[in-house]
Design a protein around this motif. Structure first.
Motif, PDB file in Angstrom:
ATOM      1  N   PHE A  48       0.828  -1.171  -0.086  1.00  0.00           N
ATOM      2  CA  PHE A  48       0.031   0.070   0.123  1.00  0.00           C
ATOM      3  C   PHE A  48       0.783   1.233  -0.039  1.00  0.00           C
ATOM      4  CE2 PHE A  48      -2.926   3.104   0.977  1.00  0.00           C
ATOM      5  CZ  PHE A  48      -2.669   3.595   2.119  1.00  0.00           C
ATOM      6  N   TYR A  49       1.700   1.042   0.969  1.00  0.00           N
ATOM      7  CA  TYR A  49       2.922   2.164   0.995  1.00  0.00           C
ATOM      8  C   TYR A  49       3.537   2.972  -0.383  1.00  0.00           C
ATOM      9  CZ  TYR A  49       2.865   4.200   5.891  1.00  0.00           C
ATOM     10  OH  TYR A  49       2.520   4.551   6.995  1.00  0.00           O
ATOM     11  N   ILE A  52       1.590   4.411  -3.259  1.00  0.00           N
ATOM     12  CA  ILE A  52       1.316   5.970  -3.117  1.00  0.00           C
ATOM     13  C   ILE A  52       2.260   6.627  -4.068  1.00  0.00           C
ATOM     14  CG2 ILE A  52       1.387   7.727  -1.508  1.00  0.00           C
ATOM     15  CD1 ILE A  52       0.653   5.935   0.775  1.00  0.00           C
ATOM     16  N   GLY A  53       3.664   6.118  -3.997  1.00  0.00           N
ATOM     17  CA  GLY A  53       4.401   7.253  -4.544  1.00  0.00           C
ATOM     18  C   GLY A  53       4.453   7.101  -6.037  1.00  0.00           C
ATOM     19  N   VAL A  54       3.647   6.308  -6.642  1.00  0.00           N
ATOM     20  CA  VAL A  54       3.923   6.182  -8.239  1.00  0.00           C
ATOM     21  C   VAL A  54       3.315   7.565  -8.779  1.00  0.00           C
ATOM     22  CG1 VAL A  54       3.075   5.113 -10.090  1.00  0.00           C
ATOM     23  CG2 VAL A  54       3.624   3.900  -8.229  1.00  0.00           C
ATOM     24  N   ASN A  86       8.108   9.500  -6.260  1.00  0.00           N
ATOM     25  CA  ASN A  86       8.193   9.952  -4.882  1.00  0.00           C
ATOM     26  C   ASN A  86       9.156   9.142  -4.181  1.00  0.00           C
ATOM     27  OD1 ASN A  86       7.728  11.105  -2.449  1.00  0.00           O
ATOM     28  ND2 ASN A  86       5.551  10.964  -2.292  1.00  0.00           N
ATOM     29  N   PRO A  87      10.042   9.603  -3.555  1.00  0.00           N
ATOM     30  CA  PRO A  87      11.015   8.693  -2.780  1.00  0.00           C
ATOM     31  C   PRO A  87      10.541   8.293  -1.257  1.00  0.00           C
ATOM     32  CG  PRO A  87      12.154  10.723  -2.855  1.00  0.00           C
ATOM     33  CD  PRO A  87      10.913  11.018  -3.535  1.00  0.00           C
ATOM     34  N   LEU A  88      10.013   9.166  -0.561  1.00  0.00           N
ATOM     35  CA  LEU A  88       9.628   8.878   0.884  1.00  0.00           C
ATOM     36  C   LEU A  88       8.952   7.502   1.044  1.00  0.00           C
ATOM     37  CD1 LEU A  88      10.214  10.372   3.326  1.00  0.00           C
ATOM     38  CD2 LEU A  88       8.120  11.386   3.297  1.00  0.00           C
ATOM     39  N   PRO A  89       8.084   7.088   0.501  1.00  0.00           N
ATOM     40  CA  PRO A  89       7.504   5.859   0.900  1.00  0.00           C
ATOM     41  C   PRO A  89       8.404   4.760   0.648  1.00  0.00           C
ATOM     42  CG  PRO A  89       6.115   7.060  -0.499  1.00  0.00           C
ATOM     43  CD  PRO A  89       7.274   7.629  -0.609  1.00  0.00           C
ATOM     44  N   HIS A  90       9.328   4.810  -0.267  1.00  0.00           N
ATOM     45  CA  HIS A  90      10.264   3.855  -0.282  1.00  0.00           C
ATOM     46  C   HIS A  90      11.231   3.670   0.790  1.00  0.00           C
ATOM     47  CE1 HIS A  90       9.881   3.016  -5.084  1.00  0.00           C
ATOM     48  NE2 HIS A  90       8.870   3.868  -4.732  1.00  0.00           N
ATOM     49  N   VAL A  91      11.503   4.754   1.313  1.00  0.00           N
ATOM     50  CA  VAL A  91      12.359   4.908   2.392  1.00  0.00           C
ATOM     51  C   VAL A  91      11.705   4.460   3.650  1.00  0.00           C
ATOM     52  CG1 VAL A  91      13.361   6.521   4.153  1.00  0.00           C
ATOM     53  CG2 VAL A  91      13.482   6.993   1.595  1.00  0.00           C
ATOM     54  N   LEU A  92      10.415   4.643   3.964  1.00  0.00           N
ATOM     55  CA  LEU A  92       9.801   4.144   5.016  1.00  0.00           C
ATOM     56  C   LEU A  92       9.591   2.783   4.842  1.00  0.00           C
ATOM     57  CD1 LEU A  92       6.975   6.757   5.166  1.00  0.00           C
ATOM     58  CD2 LEU A  92       9.258   6.778   6.444  1.00  0.00           C
ATOM     59  N   MET A  93       9.266   2.137   3.694  1.00  0.00           N
ATOM     60  CA  MET A  93       9.292   0.713   3.745  1.00  0.00           C
ATOM     61  C   MET A  93      10.435  -0.081   3.597  1.00  0.00           C
ATOM     62  SD  MET A  93       6.066   0.054   4.026  1.00  0.00           S
ATOM     63  CE  MET A  93       5.960   1.728   4.909  1.00  0.00           C
ATOM     64  N   LEU A  94      11.512   0.575   3.526  1.00  0.00           N
ATOM     65  CA  LEU A  94      12.816  -0.116   3.823  1.00  0.00           C
ATOM     66  C   LEU A  94      12.845  -0.564   5.140  1.00  0.00           C
ATOM     67  CD1 LEU A  94      15.416   1.387   1.608  1.00  0.00           C
ATOM     68  CD2 LEU A  94      14.670  -0.759   1.465  1.00  0.00           C
TER      69      LEU A  94
END
Lengths: 135, 94, 497
Positions: A48-49, A52-54, A86-94
């Motif tokens: 889900f997260y 979002i960033g696409v 958007n890079p922020l969701p990728h960071v959170l999901m790592l």
């Protein structure tokens, strides 16, 4: 109605995965199946997260390739925001993926302790052993 | 147990489907998530952190504290497994 | 140095948790002094932070120098500083207590135990001090993972109870993460202050409502709020003594702190009171929790399990105070967090002392315990007074504020529930005290022979002093409660109550 499903279909996918995982965690009797359900459940939240960033319209991954050295320190190259996702969701999901793995590891260690004690991993048999021995 | 499971599924599913309606469309470049905090990351991270990979820049620089927490999580899980599973060297452990 | 107290608060226990295995596997006896010495530093930092907040108002600390919302921020105000002092004080006291108890229950696992102890304290401090929504999730998982591992090495039923706790706790944390994701979709930011500015224009969005409900349910699972409390009694009862002495006073109360933050700082109070019926549902669930928790506690014969049901009932009090959402109610809830920390710490440490001496804690075997362990049982008596609500202990004042809050909101049902639950508390606590004080084992020989003299057989001093300090804490926080309220708690209440 069809357009409503199609324009947001990433959310429908993650909802179905989340419900499958939640059903496995609550409704299954084998302890390992509950653990697998937990993994599916956490994977649904992670999907889900990430979805979002696409950005549609030809956006690419958030890495500057090639023209990095031109922009580095020699004035600002024009960076178009809409061409990088958007890079922020990728960071959170790592971080969330690592947390999910750590929880699975600890849960498996607890399962080893349960198996050493009761010699089975089915919940109803464990309850029967507990009732019989009064533990 | 199956009845409780079905009940939880119906409640959670209903709540989730209710919430889908107001979400921004998939891939909208002007949604609030894509236009409040992250444009500054994309525009300034190369000159402020000199890293071509924006995800690395955010992970290790802007939000490095979360990464420290994540490594602590791995350490905690490892120590937890040592605590639970290590047996004594001689004789039986448990 | 003093400006960096917020960072020192987390960093010192964390780095020491990395040093404890190194030093411990070289020389095992050095673990315990190192842990006690390390836990003094967060206490000093927390007192310094609270002092600074009282003198000059709330302040923030930017980690790494990046301004929020692009970086992570620590937002320290009255509620933060208050809970931080409680956590650091209780963890220091329990760590002094833990030496003899750990040596008796799990002598070969001392080194990993102390490592995880320090990591648990780090996680709890990190949840309270941060001002960023995702950071709360990371530290919540640090605290939860160390809690799961520490609880799984207890007595017989511990692994199964821990597994159930893992399942329910992970669902709770994931629901919280889902709620944060929904808030991120509609506002685009992860910082608590920033989100609370952007939200009021979005209150009629369905996504915001779903986010609020998921966050409340997730935090409720961590808080053991009825009906999501099923993991709490077994998990806390079967854990080792030092672990239950640390976790039972703190873990659920930190989750209650999270609920106050989410409900009153991130979402403004008007959202949960007028726009949705969440506070009404919360008060009804809390009332059921209070009554059912107390009734189940009466039915137990094992002391630790009885105390665990008492924890569920007391969380009902705090949830009732939050749900009433007026000035007295919230004051009572925050004061009850302080009361609960000291009271539950005291009684769980007493239960651990009884396990240390007697090996088990079945209530029916407590005969003549008052003469064998007078100091321990008098501390238990003070804890029982605080639970029932007898002045001058702190429990009396927090219950008065809760009852006043219920009267102001004109919900007479909750006044009746609160008074009735005090009677139930009297029943199950004084039953223990009666068996320990007034019943003596029947002699085998005739009546006119005197009883065998019973010698005092107390626990060692390193366990006795922390118990007495906790009991003194209950009395002092009761005597000074009006001063505590006027300097700290009254600024916690949001202005529109």
């Amino acid at each position: 109605m069809l357009e409503y499903i199609i324009s947001k279909y990433n959310f429908w996918v993650y909802v179905i995965l989340l419900l499958i995982g939640l059903y496995a965690m609550v409704g299954k009797k084998n302890l390992v199946k509950k653990l697998i359900g937990m993994n599916i459940f956490q994977s649904a939240v992670i999907l889900f997260y990430v979805s979002i960033g696409v950005k549609t319209g030809g956006a690419t991954v958030p890495i500057f390739m090639g023209d990095a050295h031109a922009a580095h320190g020699h004035g600002r190259a024009i960076i178009d925001v809409a061409s990088y996702i958007n890079p922020l969701p990728h960071v959170l999901m790592l971080t969330a993926i690592v947390v999910s793995i750590a929880t699975t590891g600890v849960a498996l260690a607890v399962l080893i302790l349960i198996f050493r004690r009761y010699k089975t991993l089915e919940l109803d048999e464990i309850m029967k052993i507990r009732k019989d021995t009064g533990v | 147990m199956k009845v409780i499971a079905i009940l939880i599924i119906v409640l959670t599913g209903g709540l989730l489907i209710y919430g889908i309606e107001d979400m921004p469309d998939w891939g909208d470049p002007n949604s609030p998530a894509n236009s409040h905090v992250s444009p500054k990351y994309i525009q300034e991270s190369l000159e402020k952190t000199a890293t071509p990979n924006i995800v690395t820049a955010v992970l290790a620089d802007y939000r490095g504290y979360d990464t420290m927490g994540e490594t602590t999580v791995i350490f905690t899980a490892g120590m937890g497994c040592i605590l639970m599973l290590r047996k004594k060297r001689k004789g039986e452990g448990d | 140095m003093a400006t960096h107290f917020p960072a020192l608060l987390i960093v010192i226990p964390l780095i020491s948790a990395l040093f404890v295995p190194v030093i411990g596997w070289w020389k095992k006896g050095l673990c315990y002094p190192l842990v006690v010495a390390v836990l003094v530093v967060p206490l000093i930092s927390a007192l310094g932070i609270l002092n600074r907040v009282i003198e000059s108002g709330p302040f923030s600390y930017y980690l790494g120098g990046w301004a929020p919302p692009w970086g992570i921020e620590y937002a320290l105000d009255y509620l933060n500083g208050f809970v931080l002092v409680i956590i650091t004080a209780i963890s220091l006291i329990v760590s002094i207590y833990s030496k003899k108890s750990v040596e008796k229950e799990m002598p070969e696992k001392v080194v990993p135990f102390y490592t995880l102890f320090l990591l648990l304290v780090t996680g709890l401090l990190g949840i309270v001090v941060t001002g960023d929504l995702f950071n709360v999730f990371v530290f919540l998982e640090i605290a939860s993972l160390s809690c799961y591992a520490l609880m799984a090495i207890g007595r017989d039923g511990a692994p199964l109870a821990t597994y159930r706790y893992i399942m329910m706790g992970t669902v709770g944390a994931s629901f919280y993460l889902l709620g944060v994701g929904y808030l991120y979709i509609v506002t685009g930011s992860l910082n608590m202050a920033n989100v609370s500015e952007l939200l009021p224009s979005l209150y009629d969005s369905k996504v915001v409502l779903t986010a609020g409900i998921f966050m409340i349910v997730g935090i409720g699972l961590k808080m053991a709020l009825y009906p999501l409390h099923a993991w709490a009694p077994n998990a806390y009862a079967d854990a080792p003594s030092a672990v239950s002495g640390l976790v039972a006073p703190l873990m659920t109360k930190v989750a209650a702190y999270m609920m106050i933050r989410v409900m009153f700082t991130v979402f403004k109070p008007v959202f949960f009171i007028e726009l949705t019926p969440v506070t009404t549902i919360l008060t009804w669930l809390a009332a059921v929790a209070i009554i059912l928790g107390s009734i189940y506690a009466i039915a137990q014969t094992d002391l630790k399990k009885m105390l665990c049901y008492s924890v569920v009932a007391q969380i009902g009090y705090i949830a009732l105070g939050i749900g009433l959402a007026n000035k007295s109610g919230l004051t009572g809830a925050v004061l009850h967090i302080l009361n609960e920390a000291f009271t539950k710490g005291c009684v769980f440490l007493v239960a651990g002392a009884i396990v240390y001496k007697m090996g088990a804690c079945n209530i029916n075997e407590f005969k003549d315990l008052y003469r064998k362990m007078p100091f321990t049982m008098s501390a238990f008596l003070i804890g029982a007074f605080s639970m029932v609500g007898i002045p001058p202990t702190c429990g009396f004042f927090s219950k008065i504020y809760l009852i006043m809050g219920a009267i102001t909101a004109e919900k007479w049902v909750f006044v009746v529930v609160l008074l009735f639950s005090s009677i139930l508390n009297v029943i199950y606590f004084f039953r223990v005290i009666q068996i320990a004080t007034f019943e003596t084992p029947m002699p085998d020989y005739g009546r006119d022979k005197p009883y065998d003299p019973v010698y005092m057989d107390e626990v060692p001093l390193s366990m006795l002093i922390p118990i007495q300090v906790m009991a003194a804490g209950i009395l002092l926080s009761g005597i000074f409660s009006s001063k505590i309220i006027s300097t700290v708690i009254q600024f916690v209440i949001p202005v529109d109550f």
